[in-house]
Structures are given as C-alpha cells and as structure tokens.
Design an enzyme around this catalytic site. Sequence first.
Site, PDB file in Angstrom:
ATOM      1  N   CYS A  11       0.807  -1.226   0.000  1.00 28.74           N
ATOM      2  CA  CYS A  11       0.000   0.000   0.000  1.00 28.74           C
ATOM      3  C   CYS A  11       0.836   1.271   0.000  1.00 28.74           C
ATOM      4  O   CYS A  11       0.323   2.355  -0.274  1.00 28.74           O
ATOM      5  CB  CYS A  11      -0.942   0.002   1.201  1.00 28.74           C
ATOM      6  N   CYS A  43      -1.654  -6.432   4.697  1.00 31.72           N
ATOM      7  CA  CYS A  43      -1.239  -6.382   3.283  1.00 31.72           C
ATOM      8  C   CYS A  43      -0.448  -7.624   2.880  1.00 31.72           C
ATOM      9  O   CYS A  43      -0.500  -8.066   1.725  1.00 31.72           O
ATOM     10  CB  CYS A  43      -0.395  -5.133   3.026  1.00 31.72           C
ATOM     11  N   CYS A 281      30.604 -23.785  20.445  1.00 27.49           N
ATOM     12  CA  CYS A 281      30.418 -24.960  19.581  1.00 27.49           C
ATOM     13  C   CYS A 281      31.613 -25.898  19.717  1.00 27.49           C
ATOM     14  O   CYS A 281      32.769 -25.462  19.686  1.00 27.49           O
ATOM     15  CB  CYS A 281      30.271 -24.495  18.131  1.00 27.49           C
ATOM     16  N   CYS A 297      25.218 -22.639  14.879  1.00 29.13           N
ATOM     17  CA  CYS A 297      26.545 -22.070  15.127  1.00 29.13           C
ATOM     18  C   CYS A 297      26.827 -20.991  14.090  1.00 29.13           C
ATOM     19  O   CYS A 297      26.577 -21.187  12.896  1.00 29.13           O
ATOM     20  CB  CYS A 297      27.612 -23.159  15.064  1.00 29.13           C
ATOM     21  N   ARG A 861      48.464 -37.716 -23.052  1.00 32.88           N
ATOM     22  CA  ARG A 861      49.061 -37.569 -21.724  1.00 32.88           C
ATOM     23  C   ARG A 861      48.287 -38.360 -20.681  1.00 32.88           C
ATOM     24  O   ARG A 861      47.114 -38.667 -20.860  1.00 32.88           O
ATOM     25  CB  ARG A 861      49.090 -36.091 -21.319  1.00 32.88           C
ATOM     26  N   GLU A 971      39.457 -53.163 -23.416  1.00 31.05           N
ATOM     27  CA  GLU A 971      40.166 -51.914 -23.109  1.00 31.05           C
ATOM     28  C   GLU A 971      41.657 -52.245 -23.067  1.00 31.05           C
ATOM     29  O   GLU A 971      42.052 -53.290 -22.547  1.00 31.05           O
ATOM     30  CB  GLU A 971      39.757 -51.393 -21.720  1.00 31.05           C
TER      31      GLU A 971
END
EC number: 2.4.2.30
Length: 998
Positions: A11, A43, A281, A297, A861, A971
């Site tokens: 408002c 509001c 703590c 904490c 690499r 592989e």
Amino acid sequence: AKSGRASCKKCGDNIAKESLGLAIMVQSPMFDGKVPHWHHYSCFWKRARVLSQGDIYGYTELRWEDQEMIKKAIETGGAAAGAGGDSKGGKGEMTLNDFAAEYAKSNRSACKGCEQKIEKGQIRISKKSVDVERPQLGMIDRWYHPDCFVSSREELDFLPSYSASQLKGFTILSAEDKDSLKKKLPAVKNEGKRKADEVDGHSAATKKKIKKEKEKESKLEKLLKEQTELIWHIKDELKKVCSTNDLKELLIANKQQVPSGETNIVDRVSDGMAFGALLPCEECSGQFVFKGDAYYCTGDLSAWTKCVAKTQTPNRKDWVTPKEFHEIPYLKKFKFKRHDRAFPPCAAPTPISPPAAPEPKPTVEETFPEGKPLTNTKVLLIGKLSKNKDEVKTLIEGLGGKVAGSAHKANLCISTNKEVKKMSKKMEEVKAANVRVVSDDFLKEVESGKSVQELLSQFGISSWGAEIKQEAVQPTEKQPSSGPVAGKSSGKVKEEKGSNKSEKKMKLTVKGGAAIDPDSELEDSCHVLETGGKIFSATLGLVDITRGTNSYYKLQLIEHDRDSRYWVFRSWGRVGTVIGSKKLEEMSSKEDAIEHFLNLYQDKTGNAWHSPNFTKYPKKFYPLEIDYGQEEDVVKKLSVGAGTKSKLAKPVQELIKLIFDVESMKKAMVEFEIDLQKMPLGKLSKRQIQSAYSILSQVQQAVSESLSEARLLDLSNQFYTLIPHDFGMKKPPLLNNLEYIQAKVQMLDNLLDIEVAYSLLRGGADDGEKDPIDVKYEKIKTDIKVVAKDSEESRIICDYVKNTHADTHNAYDLEVLEIFKIDREGEYQRYKPFKQLHNRQLLWHGSRTTNFAGILSQGLRIAPPEAPVTGYMFGKGIYFADMVSKSANYCHAMPGSPIGLILLGEVALGNMHELKAASQITKLPKGKHSVKGLGRTAPDPSATVQLDGVDVPLGKGTSANISDTSLLYNEYIVYDIAQVNLKYLLKLKFNYKGGMMW
C-alpha cells in the site's frame, strides 16, 4: 517494526514502530543476496502464500498473541475476511487471495498443467507463485484449465477445506459456471467432526492413545505460551531499565559474542537469562544463536566454509549477573532458574542450511535419486500414451527421473510415431530443442533392468536428438574409454539456465597487461594502471553453498592514456546472471586512487595488495588468477582470410580450422557450466587448474571415507571459487558422489587442452607473409599428410572402421571423410625403445575436436598427479580400444555437430595383465607392460592383418567367450607415454539414424 521508517510494499504507507510487519524475501537485482520487502500484517496476506509457521523466519520469537494470529491466518489459507479482503465467496467464507478464477481475456495464456492454450472466454483458475528465475516480480498468476487444476489440487496446495466459492473472482462467474466449479472443487467436510467420528469407531486402546496425544499437544502449547511470555517479560523489562552498553557488558560477562543491532543484543541477553549462557560450539568454538527451529553455530569450520552445527539442546552454564549491575533493581532481584527451551512441532530441524526467510512459496531445488536408471533425466510427455500420464509420471519418478513441463527443460521426450509424423507445435519445439523422442515401450524395458543407453537407441522414433548424458554411468561402460586421460565427457546433464543469465558478449580491450572491464565505459581512452610490475586489477570469487551464494567482485585502477586522471572501478554480483551492480569513482590523484584501491582490496579479501602470500579468511573473497595476455582479435585472425595463401593440402587446411575452432571451445566450456563472462576462454591459469585437481582428489578421498558433509561443503566451496561456474539462480551443487567428481575431472582435462589450443592460437605474432592456417600448423609440430583413398592402408583402415562398429552402438553409422597420416615431432624417437617389444597393435583413441590441438602438440598424456583416481577403471593411464565405436563415442559428436576426430596409434602392449573388473593400477605386476580389460565382444582374431609390421585387429565383432567380465568390449591401457606412437588421424561423419546413444 524496529522503526517507523519502513514502508509497505503493497500500500506504500509507513509501518508503525513496534507494530507487526511481515516481509517477503526477494533476490536483490543489485547483489548476490536477498532483501526483505516489508508489508503491513494485513497487506502481507494479499501477496504471500504461507503453508506453515515454520515458513516464517522469526515466528517463534514473536509475542504469543502475534503467533496465534499468524497461525489462524495460515489455517485459513492466508485468506482475508471483510476489510482488506476481496469479496466474500459465500456465507461465512473467506476469499483466497492466491487462487483466482476468471474468463480468459485472450488466447495467449497456456495451461501450466497440460501446456495447451487456454482459449479466450474459457474459465481459467490461477495459483499465484513466485518465478524462481525472476523472484523480484513477486507473486504472479500461473493459469490452469479447471480440470487440470483439479487433477493437481494437492500439489498446488489447494487444501481439502477450501472450496471453489472461495476463489477470488468467483462471484463474477455465471451461475452455470459457478455450479460446475463447485462440483469440481468441493470442500471436504469438517475435519474435526470427521476425526471425532473416527475416534468413536476405534478401540478403547486407540482412543486412549489419541487422547494422550491431544493432552501432549495441549501441554506443549501451554509450555510454549509460558516460555514466550517469560522471554518477552525479560525483553520488556530490559528495554525499560538497561542501556545498550549495559546489555553488551552482560553478554561479555557471560562469555557471549556481542552481535550488531540493538534488537539482536536484547534477544541474546533474554535467551541467556531464560535458559542459560551458551557454551561454544564443539566443532569450531563458535557462538550458537537461536534461529526459530534450533540453535545454529555462527562460527567457521575453515576460511572457506561456515560451521553447519545445529542443535535443539546446546550445552549451557548458569547465567550470571555481575555485582555492578545490582544497582538496577530488576537485575538485582532476578534469580536465574534453568529452563530447557521447548520447540513447536512446526519448527523441526532441517538439513544443513538455516531456515529460509519468509518467502511466499519456498522453492525446492530439484534433486534426483541416485543410482537409478533415469537419474538426471527430465522427460517430456506428448500425446496419448498406452498408460495415462499420471501412471507414466509415477513410473518415471520411480526410475529416478523427473517429468519436464516444456521442451527446453527436457532432455528426453516420450511420445508416439503418430505425434512425430503430425509434427504439432509442441513436437516442433522438441525438434528445435534437439530433444530425442522415444516410444513409451522404452519405459517398460527400462523397468525390466535392461541397459538404458541401448534402449534409447532401440526405441528412438525421431530423426533428431541430442546426446543424453547422465551422472550415473552404466556399469558395463563405467570405465573410461579412449581419452587422453580416460575420455573427456562432462558427464553432467546440462541444466537449463535462468532468464537472469547475462547474454551480452564482452569485448575485452587489452592495453599493456590487462583488459579494461567494458562496464567501466573507459576502455577507449584508458588503461589499467601498472606500477613495479604489479597490475592493479583483481577478479575475486566467493562461493557459499550453505547460503546458496555464487559471487564475484572485480576491482580495477584505471589511468587515462594521456591525462593525469584516475578512476577506481568495481563491479559485483552473482556469477552467470545479470544480478549485480557497479561503481566508477574518479579520484583526485594517483596516490588517492592507489590508496582507495588498496583499502577496497584489503576490505574484500582481508589481505594486503602487496602481500606475497595470500591467506583466505572466512566470508572474504579469493583472487582468481586470470591472464588477459592478448586481445581476442589476435585469435580471430585464423578465420579471417585463412587459407588464401596456404601451401597445405585443402583437407589439412580444413583439419586445422576444425581443431582451432574457437566457437567449439566456447560451446565445450558452456557445456561444463563454466562462466565465460567471469572466466573468458583461455584466461584461467594452469596453476589454478592444477589446484582444482588437488581439491577434487581431496573430495574423492572424503567421499570414499564417508567423511562429514561439512568437509564436503568446505571442499566444494573451494572448487567452485577456483573455477567459476555458471549455475544461474540455482544453488551450487555439493560435490558428494564419485560420478560428479569424475565429471569435474574431465572438465579440467578439457580446460587444460583448450588452454593449450588457445595459447597456440594467440601465441606469437606472425609477419603477415604466412597464411594464418600455416602458422597454426607449424605450431602443433606434427607432420600431417593426406592418405590417398585408393591406397592399401586406406582400404585396411576403412575395413577396420566398418568391421569393428559394435552392435550396441547402433544409433549412428560412421563415414570416413579423410584419413591423415601423422608424425609428431620427437615421438618416434621416444617410442623407438619399445619398437622391439612384441605385441604391438594399431588401436583406436577418441576425443573431442577441441582437445586435438593439445594432443597433436603435446601427445597423449596421463592424468596429472593432482587428479583423483576416481573414474579410471584401471588407474591413470592412456586408454585404447579395438572397437571403433567404443572410441568414437568419446568424440562427443551429435546430430547438430556430426563431425568427429579419432586417432589410430601404434601401442606397444607387450605382456598384458588381463583383468575382468575394475582395479586401481598404480604399478604393473612384474613382467607386465600393459593392462587389458577383457570384454565380452572382440574383433575376430583370425582376421587380424599387419600394416607396417603392426597388428591391426580388424575382424568383425564376435563373442570372446568370457561371461564373467564387467566390460562389453576390450580396453587396452599403457602407463608410459613412450609406449604410444600416433600413426593416423581420421575425420569421421556420424550419420545418426533415430537419435543418439551414449
């Protein structure tokens, strides 16, 4: 309200001091954080939607009568009755301000449920909510067809007690439409009465149990009321008799940290006087502070990460009132009596992050269950499927996926051949977004446990479709294939970026040693100051996953090219978005400018500008090592007039253009979520990338050893600070699983190769006599010759491609466009000692086109020592395959970019250490020269031929008669770079059939 200065965002009137105000927290457009938009109590409910008291930060610290008032408002759906509300929907009913019904004003709106158009004049129902990507807009309407709204009633939080007649705008509907909506959205009968009826039907034991629960609830509510009244009595008395300094002294006397702000000081003292002084703590010795649902904490675990400890039962000691305060009657009479703090049920502790500030509708970050076949897959449903969409949605979620609302948010679409042929507007959007389409039979087969990746190809029904990547890698293909460091995929689903993402392209003007930030608007007439070899320019980063921040801060001291004029420029904000701001200050002298720059740097980092060793401090920024060595125009020379004077064969020219394509490099970086605005292409230092590798190694160790989440938070914050990521408005994800860690390792691998390519592009000026392509060709130090298509070696290599395409990789065919014979400078000499080793084979190795400048100039690499070992099935080595498509998958081609490059290398394998499952090889067994991962399918050994004395296993794939292996295909891994001699480079075209399989 602490003062009477704040004005209501609804408002516009001031909110009176000490009156109850409620705020909606929205993302600030000026910095990486949220700001409160305050409202009058009445509001607030017209703009916000609150589901429980726990959604309102600070609720439990209000006076009891205010808590009760809010509680009642929430129970009625934040409805406004009478004054301040909308018109009443019915007798004794209150209008729901965040739900509305109306006739569509046009045909432009689309239903958020079915995503079809809502025709003009049709009834539509809206649910107000916040757009997570534009939260500053506040609550906006999300429209639905009535039937779609009804089917989503529960998830839209339209409570059982609500009815259609409570919808805002209901009264202006026609009588017929009112009756229709009332039938579709009825209110459930009185819950209290129903529960009473249910109790009557229960056994005596059940009734007794229910009665006990009610008594317990009543007892807790009474305790909470007494507790709240006690705290507020203490607060009211303290405000009357004590100054702020008195309260500070009380905190110090009880060994409590003194916070900023009078209200916070009063809160801390009253908490201590009611319940006792808090002990430090145990994790970090920090101060605990009450925040609604627990004590959090406020200390720091490290310089990078705040402590995440929280508890509802903190350790305490008795509160003491020093004798000097006995002059104050209230404090003299006060006798400390230990109480245990009670917590309301709605304030149960939540994981890690403190409770969110009041938002109209909390936004939950999208998460996927781990280890399921559709993890990280967002699926769009189009058309009439064999099951209804609710069943399909349940099935998808059970398999780990999520249902997407639109094509640009999805990475898979389930539909029918009919829909694909019809090519509706939705399907056109799917095609434009390059989202692959499969039939719903795909789900049935996935449910049966078959390989997802093979099924994606088998049930593909579209001629388009981008690569679908998942964090979770299929067990049979988990090992890295043939990449310089075991393949270089991002391994990460590409997240949709928010609309706040900055789309502007920054033109960096470099003068001297640094680029002037174009946001300063001084790049044409000024330069960055450099004195004593030190360039007065800094780019700083700060990531805090707990708070969800991903911030940058840039600082420059700018000097005029001709005049003695100086400016200090700074900009700040959230990485990857337009959220942020800037400030340009002209200084009176060079000395003043330097002093101001140094003070700002010290304030933001905690370090002196000239300090040789940087120390990271909590909540302070960390500098990024960014090298603005050359202008981008130097790089662009390759594409301007390139090839007009070249002496190279045309196919070689095209190859050089391909591997030095800057746009491809940028696309790769965007795919890795790298922020190109804060970390321009090729600008991050190699040392910083190596530091990031080291952090990932620590993350891998922490995950493997199941260390605390706090440790993972700390390392994640460090990693994202070193390597700026663009997550848009999303919270940076925690690095907490090995698959995601491997994705980030591969990202760094690619960054290193891109860094090599970019340094070759921009390195050294030529005299203009040579063609730019020839200059780049010379820099990669590799002799490249085109192999004649009618030659014997071309025939052998083409047969090798044709015969070793695996059956499971059937989403595409491979077409050989060119074969190049390559000879890297110095590589043969390095390989020569292994030339005499037996068992030398010509094997495949695939990688992204953006990596080939690095591969050709530096060779294949092995992953650096800093890199973690996760993701490498057989440890850190160079991986090869004898099935072309296994390596071709690592080229990362896709329908929109179907050209890939693949290598054939002579590999000295010698005696192979044969394995059937993953093994982290750090040292080969005695007498072994390589590792062979045994696959179920391999080239027919009887068809092997020789090329220049090297075995070429070009036989068609056949069963290897090995059933107990975890690999589909062979592989080959070597751990000494000298065992590799690269011989050929093939330019391939991936001809996709009905989608792409990864």
